[in-house]
Design a protein around this motif. Structure first.
Motif, PDB file in Angstrom:
ATOM      1  N   GLY A 156       0.827  -1.209   0.000  1.00  0.00           N
ATOM      2  CA  GLY A 156       0.000   0.000   0.000  1.00  0.00           C
ATOM      3  C   GLY A 156       0.862   1.260   0.000  1.00  0.00           C
ATOM      4  N   THR A 157       1.912   1.246   0.809  1.00  0.00           N
ATOM      5  CA  THR A 157       2.810   2.407   0.906  1.00  0.00           C
ATOM      6  C   THR A 157       3.450   2.693  -0.454  1.00  0.00           C
ATOM      7  N   GLN A 158       3.963   1.665  -1.109  1.00  0.00           N
ATOM      8  CA  GLN A 158       4.630   1.861  -2.403  1.00  0.00           C
ATOM      9  C   GLN A 158       3.609   2.157  -3.500  1.00  0.00           C
ATOM     10  N   GLU A 169     -16.652 -10.519   8.198  1.00  0.00           N
ATOM     11  CA  GLU A 169     -16.580 -11.870   8.803  1.00  0.00           C
ATOM     12  C   GLU A 169     -15.220 -12.510   8.536  1.00  0.00           C
ATOM     13  N   TYR A 170     -14.741 -12.351   7.313  1.00  0.00           N
ATOM     14  CA  TYR A 170     -13.491 -12.995   6.908  1.00  0.00           C
ATOM     15  C   TYR A 170     -12.276 -12.181   7.366  1.00  0.00           C
ATOM     16  N   ILE A 171     -12.344 -10.869   7.120  1.00  0.00           N
ATOM     17  CA  ILE A 171     -11.182 -10.000   7.385  1.00  0.00           C
ATOM     18  C   ILE A 171     -10.808 -10.018   8.873  1.00  0.00           C
ATOM     19  N   LEU A 207      -9.216 -15.091   3.827  1.00  0.00           N
ATOM     20  CA  LEU A 207      -9.501 -14.419   2.564  1.00  0.00           C
ATOM     21  C   LEU A 207     -11.000 -14.343   2.316  1.00  0.00           C
ATOM     22  N   VAL A 208     -11.427 -13.236   1.741  1.00  0.00           N
ATOM     23  CA  VAL A 208     -12.808 -13.114   1.272  1.00  0.00           C
ATOM     24  C   VAL A 208     -12.932 -14.068   0.074  1.00  0.00           C
ATOM     25  N   PRO A 209     -14.081 -14.772  -0.073  1.00  0.00           N
ATOM     26  CA  PRO A 209     -14.168 -15.768  -1.149  1.00  0.00           C
ATOM     27  C   PRO A 209     -13.890 -15.188  -2.549  1.00  0.00           C
ATOM     28  N   PRO A 230      -4.087 -10.337  -7.592  1.00  0.00           N
ATOM     29  CA  PRO A 230      -4.693 -11.577  -7.083  1.00  0.00           C
ATOM     30  C   PRO A 230      -3.973 -12.103  -5.842  1.00  0.00           C
ATOM     31  N   ARG A 231      -4.685 -12.948  -5.121  1.00  0.00           N
ATOM     32  CA  ARG A 231      -4.170 -13.497  -3.878  1.00  0.00           C
ATOM     33  C   ARG A 231      -4.306 -15.009  -3.824  1.00  0.00           C
ATOM     34  N   THR A 232      -4.893 -15.576  -4.870  1.00  0.00           N
ATOM     35  CA  THR A 232      -4.980 -17.039  -5.006  1.00  0.00           C
ATOM     36  C   THR A 232      -4.754 -17.346  -6.489  1.00  0.00           C
ATOM     37  N   ARG A 245       6.222  -4.408  11.485  1.00  0.00           N
ATOM     38  CA  ARG A 245       5.553  -3.367  10.695  1.00  0.00           C
ATOM     39  C   ARG A 245       4.063  -3.300  11.011  1.00  0.00           C
ATOM     40  N   LEU A 246       3.421  -4.471  11.103  1.00  0.00           N
ATOM     41  CA  LEU A 246       1.966  -4.438  11.301  1.00  0.00           C
ATOM     42  C   LEU A 246       1.616  -3.997  12.714  1.00  0.00           C
ATOM     43  N   SER A 247       2.456  -4.356  13.687  1.00  0.00           N
ATOM     44  CA  SER A 247       2.133  -3.951  15.065  1.00  0.00           C
ATOM     45  C   SER A 247       2.246  -2.436  15.235  1.00  0.00           C
ATOM     46  N   GLN A 300      -5.649   2.115  14.543  1.00  0.00           N
ATOM     47  CA  GLN A 300      -4.988   0.819  14.318  1.00  0.00           C
ATOM     48  C   GLN A 300      -6.014  -0.136  13.713  1.00  0.00           C
ATOM     49  N   ARG A 301      -5.655  -0.797  12.616  1.00  0.00           N
ATOM     50  CA  ARG A 301      -6.603  -1.722  11.973  1.00  0.00           C
ATOM     51  C   ARG A 301      -6.960  -2.873  12.897  1.00  0.00           C
ATOM     52  N   ASP A 302      -8.234  -3.313  12.830  1.00  0.00           N
ATOM     53  CA  ASP A 302      -8.696  -4.429  13.682  1.00  0.00           C
ATOM     54  C   ASP A 302      -7.926  -5.716  13.397  1.00  0.00           C
ATOM     55  N   ASN A 309      13.679  -6.091  -2.988  1.00  0.00           N
ATOM     56  CA  ASN A 309      14.020  -6.215  -1.569  1.00  0.00           C
ATOM     57  C   ASN A 309      13.233  -5.171  -0.781  1.00  0.00           C
ATOM     58  N   GLY A 310      12.241  -5.641  -0.027  1.00  0.00           N
ATOM     59  CA  GLY A 310      11.364  -4.731   0.727  1.00  0.00           C
ATOM     60  C   GLY A 310      11.939  -4.323   2.063  1.00  0.00           C
ATOM     61  N   GLU A 311      13.077  -4.894   2.441  1.00  0.00           N
ATOM     62  CA  GLU A 311      13.680  -4.552   3.745  1.00  0.00           C
ATOM     63  C   GLU A 311      14.745  -3.481   3.585  1.00  0.00           C
TER      64      GLU A 311
HETATM   65  P1  AP5 Z   1      -5.021  -5.906   2.633  1.00  0.00           P
HETATM   66  O1  AP5 Z   1      -5.475  -4.587   3.075  1.00  0.00           O
HETATM   67  O2  AP5 Z   1      -4.622  -6.107   1.214  1.00  0.00           O
HETATM   68  O3  AP5 Z   1      -3.881  -6.392   3.646  1.00  0.00           O
HETATM   69  P2  AP5 Z   1      -2.487  -7.140   3.441  1.00  0.00           P
HETATM   70  O4  AP5 Z   1      -2.199  -7.796   2.142  1.00  0.00           O
HETATM   71  O5  AP5 Z   1      -2.433  -7.993   4.638  1.00  0.00           O
HETATM   72  O6  AP5 Z   1      -1.502  -6.017   3.343  1.00  0.00           O
HETATM   73  P3  AP5 Z   1      -1.388  -4.852   4.296  1.00  0.00           P
HETATM   74  O7  AP5 Z   1      -2.323  -3.749   3.907  1.00  0.00           O
HETATM   75  O8  AP5 Z   1      -1.471  -5.347   5.718  1.00  0.00           O
HETATM   76  O9  AP5 Z   1       0.128  -4.434   4.096  1.00  0.00           O
HETATM   77  P4  AP5 Z   1       0.896  -3.682   2.941  1.00  0.00           P
HETATM   78  O10 AP5 Z   1       1.763  -4.637   2.217  1.00  0.00           O
HETATM   79  O11 AP5 Z   1      -0.016  -2.801   2.127  1.00  0.00           O
HETATM   80  O12 AP5 Z   1       1.849  -2.791   3.854  1.00  0.00           O
HETATM   81  P5  AP5 Z   1       1.794  -1.241   4.216  1.00  0.00           P
HETATM   82  O13 AP5 Z   1       2.203  -0.418   3.046  1.00  0.00           O
HETATM   83  O14 AP5 Z   1       0.530  -0.860   4.915  1.00  0.00           O
HETATM   84  O15 AP5 Z   1      -6.146  -7.013   2.942  1.00  0.00           O
HETATM   85  C1  AP5 Z   1      -6.817  -7.061   4.183  1.00  0.00           C
HETATM   86  C2  AP5 Z   1      -7.794  -8.229   4.189  1.00  0.00           C
HETATM   87  O16 AP5 Z   1      -8.789  -8.046   3.156  1.00  0.00           O
HETATM   88  C3  AP5 Z   1      -7.181  -9.618   3.900  1.00  0.00           C
HETATM   89  O17 AP5 Z   1      -6.670 -10.211   5.062  1.00  0.00           O
HETATM   90  C4  AP5 Z   1      -8.400 -10.355   3.312  1.00  0.00           C
HETATM   91  O18 AP5 Z   1      -9.254 -10.776   4.349  1.00  0.00           O
HETATM   92  C5  AP5 Z   1      -9.125  -9.274   2.515  1.00  0.00           C
HETATM   93  N1  AP5 Z   1      -8.674  -9.251   1.110  1.00  0.00           N
HETATM   94  C6  AP5 Z   1      -8.001  -8.229   0.486  1.00  0.00           C
HETATM   95  N2  AP5 Z   1      -7.734  -8.552  -0.793  1.00  0.00           N
HETATM   96  C7  AP5 Z   1      -8.245  -9.802  -0.994  1.00  0.00           C
HETATM   97  C8  AP5 Z   1      -8.253 -10.693  -2.099  1.00  0.00           C
HETATM   98  N3  AP5 Z   1      -7.685 -10.378  -3.281  1.00  0.00           N
HETATM   99  N4  AP5 Z   1      -8.853 -11.901  -1.934  1.00  0.00           N
HETATM  100  C9  AP5 Z   1      -9.425 -12.253  -0.773  1.00  0.00           C
HETATM  101  N5  AP5 Z   1      -9.436 -11.459   0.326  1.00  0.00           N
HETATM  102  C10 AP5 Z   1      -8.850 -10.242   0.213  1.00  0.00           C
HETATM  103  O19 AP5 Z   1       3.019  -1.198   5.274  1.00  0.00           O
HETATM  104  C11 AP5 Z   1       2.906  -1.824   6.533  1.00  0.00           C
HETATM  105  C12 AP5 Z   1       3.577  -0.958   7.613  1.00  0.00           C
HETATM  106  O20 AP5 Z   1       4.986  -0.930   7.390  1.00  0.00           O
HETATM  107  C13 AP5 Z   1       3.125   0.506   7.617  1.00  0.00           C
HETATM  108  O21 AP5 Z   1       3.061   0.954   8.937  1.00  0.00           O
HETATM  109  C14 AP5 Z   1       4.233   1.238   6.829  1.00  0.00           C
HETATM  110  O22 AP5 Z   1       4.374   2.586   7.259  1.00  0.00           O
HETATM  111  C15 AP5 Z   1       5.452   0.403   7.176  1.00  0.00           C
HETATM  112  N6  AP5 Z   1       6.414   0.309   6.076  1.00  0.00           N
HETATM  113  C16 AP5 Z   1       6.154   0.165   4.756  1.00  0.00           C
HETATM  114  N7  AP5 Z   1       7.281   0.096   4.037  1.00  0.00           N
HETATM  115  C17 AP5 Z   1       8.299   0.196   4.948  1.00  0.00           C
HETATM  116  C18 AP5 Z   1       9.743   0.185   4.832  1.00  0.00           C
HETATM  117  N8  AP5 Z   1      10.361   0.047   3.640  1.00  0.00           N
HETATM  118  N9  AP5 Z   1      10.474   0.288   5.972  1.00  0.00           N
HETATM  119  C19 AP5 Z   1       9.855   0.434   7.178  1.00  0.00           C
HETATM  120  N10 AP5 Z   1       8.512   0.453   7.349  1.00  0.00           N
HETATM  121  C20 AP5 Z   1       7.745   0.332   6.244  1.00  0.00           C
END
Ligand code: AP5
Ligand code: ZN
Length: 212
Positions: A14-16, A51-53, A58-60, A87-89, A119-121, A155-157, A192-194
């Motif tokens: 999401g950030t990128q 319900e799923y999130i 995953l949402v179906p 996609p996620r599957t 990162r998530l915490s 903070q996300r649930d 490399n995301g780290e």
């Molecule tokens: P979704 O919102 O897509 O969550 P996710 O894939 O778990 O990804 P996140 O949003 O948690 O992380 P991100 O990679 O975007 O990281 P971010 O940039 O925020 O999906 C949520 C839910 O919806 C799923 O669990 C599922 O239930 C459902 N869903 C969604 N899509 C679906 C699909 N296709 N099929 C079925 N179900 C679906 O960064 C994280 C943190 O790290 C931030 O605080 C950020 O500031 C920090 N950060 C980022 N980059 C860096 C860096 N380089 N260095 C240090 N910190 C960093």
């Protein structure tokens, strides 16, 4: 340019994507954001998706695919798009391929599980505009206030320890197989995301410049 951002939860997709959207003027389609908006607005989709999130599942596929198809056919995606979280599957990837939007690249943002948990915490998200911050790595200038729009940060649930663990399991079982799937189709580039946010973006830009 048609691109997919792949990677575990918290990889920085999401950030990128927000940076790519601003730099390349491409629509950013994030299925997670679509569901969170629906949950906030208490729509029928939101009630179902919650319900799923909340359980980290995953949402179906049939629900997600319909939403993405509608969004891609919206008109502003003809010249390109960023898919974030879809996609996620394998089934979703097959459904995307059947829609005839040929992809240019799938960027696989790699980070370790330990880093995902850090990162998530510490993640905080703006209630109003969805901008993402991190308490330590990318802190807002003022505590709990969004730098972009002044909205409140929350903070996300699904960013609780138990749900993060479930999301990682789901990623490993259902989403990670897409790495091989896209490798076999010569579409995968790993990033490399780290690294710092700026360095990850620099690496992504290098790949995108080569394509454009
Ligand atoms: P979704 O919102 O897509 O969550 P996710 O894939 O778990 O990804 P996140 O949003 O948690 O992380 P991100 O990679 O975007 O990281 P971010 O940039 O925020 O999906 C949520 C839910 O919806 C799923 O669990 C599922 O239930 C459902 N869903 C969604 N899509 C679906 C699909 N296709 N099929 C079925 N179900 C679906 O960064 C994280 C943190 O790290 C931030 O605080 C950020 O500031 C920090 N950060 C980022 N980059 C860096 C860096 N380089 N260095 C240090 N910190 C960093
Ligand atoms: Zn905001």
């Amino acid at each position: 340019m048609r691109l997919v951002l792949l990677g575990p939860p918290g990889a920085g997709k999401g950030t990128q994507a927000a940076r790519i959207e601003a730099a390349y003027n491409l629509p950013h389609i994030a299925t997670g954001d679509i569901f969170r908006r629906a949950i906030n607005n208490k729509t029928a989709l939101g009630v179902k998706a919650k319900e799923y999130i909340d359980q980290g599942k995953l949402v179906p596929d049939e629900i997600v695919v319909g939403i993405v198809e509608e969004r891609l056919n919206n008109g502003d995606c003809q010249d390109g798009f960023i898919l974030d979280g879809f996609p996620r599957t394998i089934e979703q990837a097959e459904a995307l391929s059947a829609l005839d939007f040929d992809l240019d690249v799938v960027l696989n943002i790699q980070v370790s599980e330990e880093e995902v948990i850090n990162r998530l915490s510490g993640r905080r998200v703006c209630q109003e505009c969805g901008a993402t911050f991190h308490l330590e790595y990318n802190p807002p200038s003022e505590a709990r206030i969004c730098d972009e729009c002044g909205g409140d940060l929350y903070q996300r649930d699904d960013d609780t320890p138990a749900t993060i663990k479930e999301r990682l399991d789901v990623y490993n079982n259902q989403t990670a197989p897409l790495i091989k799937y896209y490798q076999e189709r010569d579409l995968l580039t790993s990033i490399n995301g780290e690294q710092s946010l700026d360095n990850v973006f620099a690496d992504i830009s290098e790949v995108l410049e080569e394509l454009s």
